[in-house]
Structure formats: C-alpha cells, structure tokens
Write a protein that holds these residues in place. Structure first.
Motif, PDB file in Angstrom:
ATOM      1  N   ILE A  54      -8.207  22.014  -3.763  1.00  0.00           N
ATOM      2  CA  ILE A  54      -8.065  22.860  -2.570  1.00  0.00           C
ATOM      3  C   ILE A  54      -7.628  22.023  -1.372  1.00  0.00           C
ATOM      4  N   ASN A  55      -8.268  20.867  -1.187  1.00  0.00           N
ATOM      5  CA  ASN A  55      -7.949  20.051  -0.016  1.00  0.00           C
ATOM      6  C   ASN A  55      -6.524  19.513  -0.056  1.00  0.00           C
ATOM      7  N   ILE A  56      -6.047  19.168  -1.248  1.00  0.00           N
ATOM      8  CA  ILE A  56      -4.663  18.688  -1.371  1.00  0.00           C
ATOM      9  C   ILE A  56      -3.693  19.823  -1.028  1.00  0.00           C
ATOM     10  N   ILE A  57      -3.963  21.008  -1.554  1.00  0.00           N
ATOM     11  CA  ILE A  57      -3.091  22.154  -1.253  1.00  0.00           C
ATOM     12  C   ILE A  57      -3.111  22.452   0.246  1.00  0.00           C
ATOM     13  N   ARG A  58      -4.316  22.445   0.828  1.00  0.00           N
ATOM     14  CA  ARG A  58      -4.454  22.745   2.259  1.00  0.00           C
ATOM     15  C   ARG A  58      -3.687  21.723   3.106  1.00  0.00           C
ATOM     16  N   GLU A  59      -3.850  20.443   2.782  1.00  0.00           N
ATOM     17  CA  GLU A  59      -3.143  19.395   3.530  1.00  0.00           C
ATOM     18  C   GLU A  59      -1.639  19.613   3.495  1.00  0.00           C
ATOM     19  N   GLU A  60      -1.121  19.882   2.298  1.00  0.00           N
ATOM     20  CA  GLU A  60       0.333  20.028   2.164  1.00  0.00           C
ATOM     21  C   GLU A  60       0.827  21.320   2.814  1.00  0.00           C
ATOM     22  N   ILE A 184       2.560  18.989  -4.014  1.00  0.00           N
ATOM     23  CA  ILE A 184       1.188  19.322  -4.418  1.00  0.00           C
ATOM     24  C   ILE A 184       0.965  18.966  -5.892  1.00  0.00           C
ATOM     25  N   TYR A 185       1.864  19.423  -6.761  1.00  0.00           N
ATOM     26  CA  TYR A 185       1.655  19.192  -8.198  1.00  0.00           C
ATOM     27  C   TYR A 185       1.744  17.711  -8.531  1.00  0.00           C
ATOM     28  N   LYS A 186       2.632  17.005  -7.848  1.00  0.00           N
ATOM     29  CA  LYS A 186       2.718  15.574  -8.075  1.00  0.00           C
ATOM     30  C   LYS A 186       1.393  14.902  -7.697  1.00  0.00           C
ATOM     31  N   ARG A 187       0.852  15.294  -6.549  1.00  0.00           N
ATOM     32  CA  ARG A 187      -0.397  14.669  -6.088  1.00  0.00           C
ATOM     33  C   ARG A 187      -1.569  14.944  -7.027  1.00  0.00           C
ATOM     34  N   VAL A 188      -1.618  16.116  -7.660  1.00  0.00           N
ATOM     35  CA  VAL A 188      -2.740  16.408  -8.560  1.00  0.00           C
ATOM     36  C   VAL A 188      -2.470  15.913  -9.981  1.00  0.00           C
ATOM     37  N   GLY A 189      -1.314  15.265 -10.188  1.00  0.00           N
ATOM     38  CA  GLY A 189      -1.060  14.655 -11.494  1.00  0.00           C
ATOM     39  C   GLY A 189      -0.344  15.545 -12.492  1.00  0.00           C
TER      40      GLY A 189
END
Lengths: 405, 405
Positions: A54-60, A184-189
């Motif tokens: 959630i936090n990664i999505i929110r940041e982006e 986003i997808y790159k950051r979550v792997g």
C-alpha cells in the motif's frame, strides 16, 4: 517482534488441496486465513506485507500528482441505475436494503461514486485535470473463488479516477499512470507485461492490463516474439499483427482504462464550466490495482520448495533472528541493537522448538536476512540471505556495516 | 500541493441547516461531503487529517504491544447467531445474501470474527496474551444520522481484541489500553474524561467511555466535583458516590470493554491449551475508537467564528502559503524551499481570487501556520499562526529557524 508473541504462527503440514503456491505458502507460513470462501483475514505477518505494498502504491501515486481520498463502501443503488451498471455488472453485484428501505450496492468499482462527489462541486476548466484515488474494500459476487488470494469475493483495491477537459489532456495522464504502474510493479518485485484488453462492464473504448506471466494465472494473452505487441485473448487481432504470436498465461495485477465520455454522458451534471462559462462534459480515465492479488503474485514469482522469498521492498520484517543458545542474553542484546538502528526484526525466541524447526520456519516465512546465534557461532553471528545458499560468520560490526548497505 | 489543483475547495456560504460546528466547517472548508445520509466522502483535505489520526493511533497501539491485522467486512451471519447478537444487536445490524444464498452481516464490531480467526489456530498458554486490532469499515443501521461525522451509518473504526489466560492478566491489558487511549487523545488535541458506562450489546460486565465534553455531544454523564468519579447516565450510582455530581454532555470518542468469558462461553472451541494440556476458555477485552467522530470532535474543540484551528499533530498541512504578488516567482521559490525541507505546504497560487478571500480561506481551513508574500512584505515573509492574532515579518532564514522549532 518476538515470534513467541506473534499471533498467527506457521503450521507443519501444507494443505494438499491448495494448488497455487501462494495459496499454500501464505496459509502455511501464517500470513492469511480464510473466513468464508473468497474472504480472507490478513494476519499480522500478512498485514505487514500488505501495508508495505500500500505504501509503495501511495508514494508513487502521490508522486504522479494523484490525490488520495475515500468514499463510502455502500453505494446508493440509484447511481448504478443511472449508468445502467445494475444490468451490465449485475452478475457480480451484491445489493442490500437498510431498515428504511434505502437500496445500496457493495461496490466492485466506484466510477459513479467519484463522478457523484465531483458533481457536488461547481468545477471549472481551471480545476482540471485532477486524479483522485482511494484504497477501499471492493466486492465481487464471484460464483467460484479460487487460488487463495488470486480470485476472491472481497478485497482491497486502489482505484483512481481522472477528470480532464479533453482527450488530449487525458492521454497525458494515461501515459503518466502507465509509467507509474510500471514503477510500482518494479518496486514490489514483479515483471509485468502490458496487454491490450477489453473494457467489459467498466465501460470506455480501450484499456490495458498489467499481467505477470504465471501458470497460476487465468489471463490468457498473446505476445509477439519481440514483446512489442501483447493482447488479451478476447481482443487479440491476429490480422493487425503480422508476426508470430505466442500464447501465455498470466495473473492480471492491475488495469488502466480510458473511459472517455462514458460516465459523463450517462450521468447528469457531469460537467465543468469551460473558458466561455458554458457547461462541458469531462473526459475520464480510471486505474485499478488489487492489493491482495498483487501480494499473492509476488509469492508466485518469489518462492522455492522451502517457502517464500520476499523481495526486500515488501518483506514483513528485514531480519529473522534465530537464537539456539540456552542463554538468551547474546541474542536479546543483538535484538536490541538492531531495533536501535530501526531494523525490523522478527526474533525467534521460542524455547520449546528445535533448531531444525526454526530453520524450516525461517525458510517458509521468507524474510530476506537470517541471523543465527548458537554455540557454533561463538562470538560471531551467522548471516545468510534467503535468496542465497551461502552463509557467513560475521562480527557485530561487520554485520552492522552489511545491513547498512 | 497547489491549492489551484486541489480537489475539494472551500465554498463561500455555510449551510444553515448544519447545526454542529464540525458539520458546518468540515463541509464549508472542503474536508468532507455527504454521499447519502450518514455516509461520507473524505475529500483530499479530510483524508490527510484522517491519515494523521490513524497513524497516531497505530503508533500508540504498536508501542503498547498490539498487532495490526485485518478481517473481511462481510461477517458470516452464522457467527452472529452463535453469540445471539443477531437478536441483541439486530436493530442496527444490516444483513445480506450473496447469489449462492450465503448470509452475511455488515459488522458493527468484530468480536465473533476475531474469536473465529483465533480458534483456527491451536493456541496454548505460551501464545497468550495477545492484542490484535484492525482499522476497518463499520456499519450501524441508525434510524437517524445527525451532526455530520458525529453520528453516521458507516465509519472507519480501530477495533482491538485481547486474549488472556485469566482475569488478572486481562486487567493489566485493560490498564495498558486505558493509558494508551489517554496518550492517543492527548496527541490529537483532545481532553477526555473517562466515564463508567454500559456494555450494551457488546457484552461483558464493565466498560469505560472516553468522552470529550461538548454541547454537540449526545453522551450524558455525571462527574464528581474533584473529577475522580464519572459515570454515564445509564449506570451512574448516586448512592455509591456520596458527594455532589455535576451533569455534563459529551462526545464519546472511544471505549474499552471487559468482555470476560462472554464470547468464549458462547462460541465453540474458544480455548487454549493450558499448562497441563487441557483446553481452557480465554478471557477477553475489546477496545474501539471511531476515526471520523474523533476527527469531528477535534473540530468541535478547536475552532472559532472564522473556521477550524487544527492542532499541529493532525493538521492536513503544516503551512498555508498565500501569494498576493502578480509575479509568482518569489512565492514559487519559497514553496520549493519549504518542500525541500519536507514541510507540508498548501500553496494558495490562485490568480483569480482576492486577497480577502484567500485570508478567509486560510482561516476557514485552519492550517497552523500562514505565510504571506505580497508587495507590502517586501523582501520578508509575513508569518502568523492560526491560533494567534499576532503576525510578524521574517527573513527567510528567520522563518526557517522558526519552522524548525
């Protein structure tokens, strides 16, 4: 966190009826439990991963200029009637009445709700464009739930809706969201393929799915050998693309939709004041990511026979600390030191559990770094990454400098 | 954030039918909008405050040793039947059927759900105690919604459930949560009175309400002159307390409940393995905070004739920057500098709005610090806190050192 105090522990045997690796591993390792079919509890471990996603999505999304807000979960049914979606989406729409007889839908998406809140304001061309989004519970009355978190009846979704003066302006945002989703997808792997797709009951003329190739997926798509053309089986145009197309299976983890004037045509007062003051319909897009399915897909992409291998960015903890000494003082102290430098540590302090069981749990849970303190390690600490077979004995200062990297 | 791009702007006139100050101001200043009666959108400004309140609660709950997780919103109705709450809570319980005929309740609280997830594990005395909590949407089928966010039909609640081997252990956690709630309300800027109360359909033998004195409240309670005894009108025992009792009105912003064996008696397998291995019932407590009502109560406690006066801890932004110059370069630069030092700035960059309207909006929205750049301020910047009448002219370096404090 001390493992002895964690609610939601591992269980020894996987359940053989759970076919998908993510289903089996998230259950066995204590990340989720099913309530009724297709409705899940996220236990504390699962909730930590969910929060990081959630936090990664929110940041982006925020970096991309979108604004977070939140709508009610119960949508007035009259809004869905206004756009005729009670018919087009009816097969998976759950409705209810309150005790005064007012009718509501449990939203599967929230286009009507967001248009409805926007039309409560007198907006002008100066207020456009904007992209507003929420994280909220969504409902799909699926006939069959399957695969753990891969197809469920209730889930958290990030859904965004953008409003524009015209198509040209919308296209910039569509590109912006495309790029944002890629980040986003790159950051979550996750490695995603962007696939042309069908708008279905969402409406609009074109859309793209973000798909992760996987045998556990239900999304069948075709992709060219050079990877430049990819389309869902429902929309693939084998005449349009002249080269060879390869059939693949994947998991749909997100979508971006052009909506155009679909909703502003159907809903009253879905307008803004143009430069000359006259009301004009706005041009829209919408953009969704399912959080639980993204989490499960990360497990599909990152696991081995022994368990999950979380990417650092979404791991529930950064370090799994195992104590095998009878005297806990050394491990207790290391735990404190790591907490002091703000490392997130799950400390396996259990006294009634064998070394073998602790190692197996560390592999099953899949935290990126495993540290062991035992008689064998002496003054040092055994360091091993979950994604490597190599372990090293490190002094405390060597360990700290390694963790800081 | 540039105000010109913010979705959800102020409106000029308050709505005269909105009696409660929080209702009127949160609407007029662009923090919330009603969907249907008692169901609210939190617009971007409102969502920022809501997020800060959530984060403060989360920090304090985690510090207190509680573990966050999340349950489905739809509760299997059979669980509510198991505890007979379909009868005791039926007046405000909304139920529905999915297309396969399965029945669900839209949860008002989640005791059954949390017992249900705990009993999916074979827990022993070694796993106890634990306190698990969630932030999740709750539903109350109220006959009358009123006062904006003060009494609604759908709202986000932090609900926590603790599990113990015995009453003695529970009492420590009750005290722990009491102290935690006191810290939470203090941090968000609320003075609370802790009032003995009635357990109602939640069950259990005793509980306490955290109440903020307010004429906008619906909770009538009695308090002794020395403040040491306070009880809700339903449970006040005028014989027990010998001194003079003063009648007060307040807003109930949170509760802590002893549940004892209420749920473990009614639900099957609500047990843990004791030290000798035999199954024993656990002793429980639960602890709730309504997020939207807390937000509205902060406004009731912190406003004046001109608008809201947010406490720093929950303000949507830290600085409201007003530019009155035709040339925006000076304000643009200050905006960048403040963002560079991670200050949260709402930059009123509107060109078609008068100085008077910008000042009025600054007061209405209630961000703690207002900065003005105009011809009159020359090389300096006008600094004023929302909670003070005094303004000062500061150089940029004076301003930065002031903000750092």
């Amino acid at each position: 966190m001390k493992y002895s105090k964690l609610f939601g522990k591992t269980i020894k045997e996987p359940q053989s009826d759970m076919k998908a690796a993510s289903h089996r591993l998230l259950h066995q390792a204590g990340f989720v439990r099913e309530s009724t079919a297709g409705r899940y509890f996220f236990l504390p471990l699962g909730n930590l991963v969910r929060s990081k996603i959630i936090n990664i999505i929110r940041e982006e999304m925020n970096k991309a200029g979108a604004q977070e807000m939140i709508a009610p979960v119960l949508h007035p049914l009259e809004l869905w009637k206004e756009t005729n979606r009670t018919d087009t989406a009816s097969f998976e729409l759950t409705t209810l009445k309150d005790r005064r007889g007012a009718e509501f839908a449990l939203g599967g998406t929230a286009e009507e709700m967001f248009v409805d809140v926007v039309r409560k304001f007198q907006i002008s061309y100066r207020d456009l464009p904007f992209n507003i989004y929420q994280f909220s519970q969504k409902f799909r009355d699926e006939l069959r739930a399957r695969g753990g978190l891969l197809r469920v009846r209730e889930f958290l979704m990030k859904d965004a809706y953008s409003f524009h003066a015209n198509e040209e302006d919308f296209k910039k945002e569509y590109k912006n969201m495309w790029d944002t989703y890629s980040r986003i997808y790159k950051r979550v792997g996750l490695d995603t393929v962007v696939v042309e797709s069908d708008n279905g009951y969402i409406g609009g003329e074109y859309c793209h799915e973000f798909v992760v190739e996987s045998e556990a997926g239900e999304s069948k798509f075709f992709i060219s050998e050079d990877g430049k053309y990819a389309a869902h089986e429902d929309v693939v145009d084998k005449n349009k693309y002249k080269g060879k197309l390869i059939e693949k299976l994947g998991i749909e983890v997100g979508n971006i939709f052009q909506l155009g004037y679909h909703y502003s045509n159907k809903m009253d007062n879905a307008t803004f004041a143009g430069e000359e003051g006259s009301p004009q319909k706005y041009y829209m897009g919408c953009y969704g990511i399912g959080i639980g399915r993204t989490l499960a897909t990360i497990v599909e992409a990152h696991h081995d026979d022994k368990g999950i291998i979380w990417p650092d960015s979404v791991a529930p903890f950064q370090v799994y600390l195992i104590n095998l000494n009878k005297d806990t003082s050394k491990a207790d102290e290391l735990y404190k030191v790591l907490q002091g430098i703000k490392w997130q540590v799950l400390y396996d302090d259990r006294k009634d559990v064998s070394a073998g069981a602790k190692f197996a749990d560390a592999d099953l849970i899949g935290i990126p770094v495993r540290l062991v303190i035992s008689e064998r390690t002496g003054d040092k600490i055994e360091y091993k990454r979950r994604d490597s077979d190599r372990s090293e004995l490190l002094s405390i200062s060597q360990l700290l400098s390694k963790l800081k990297k």
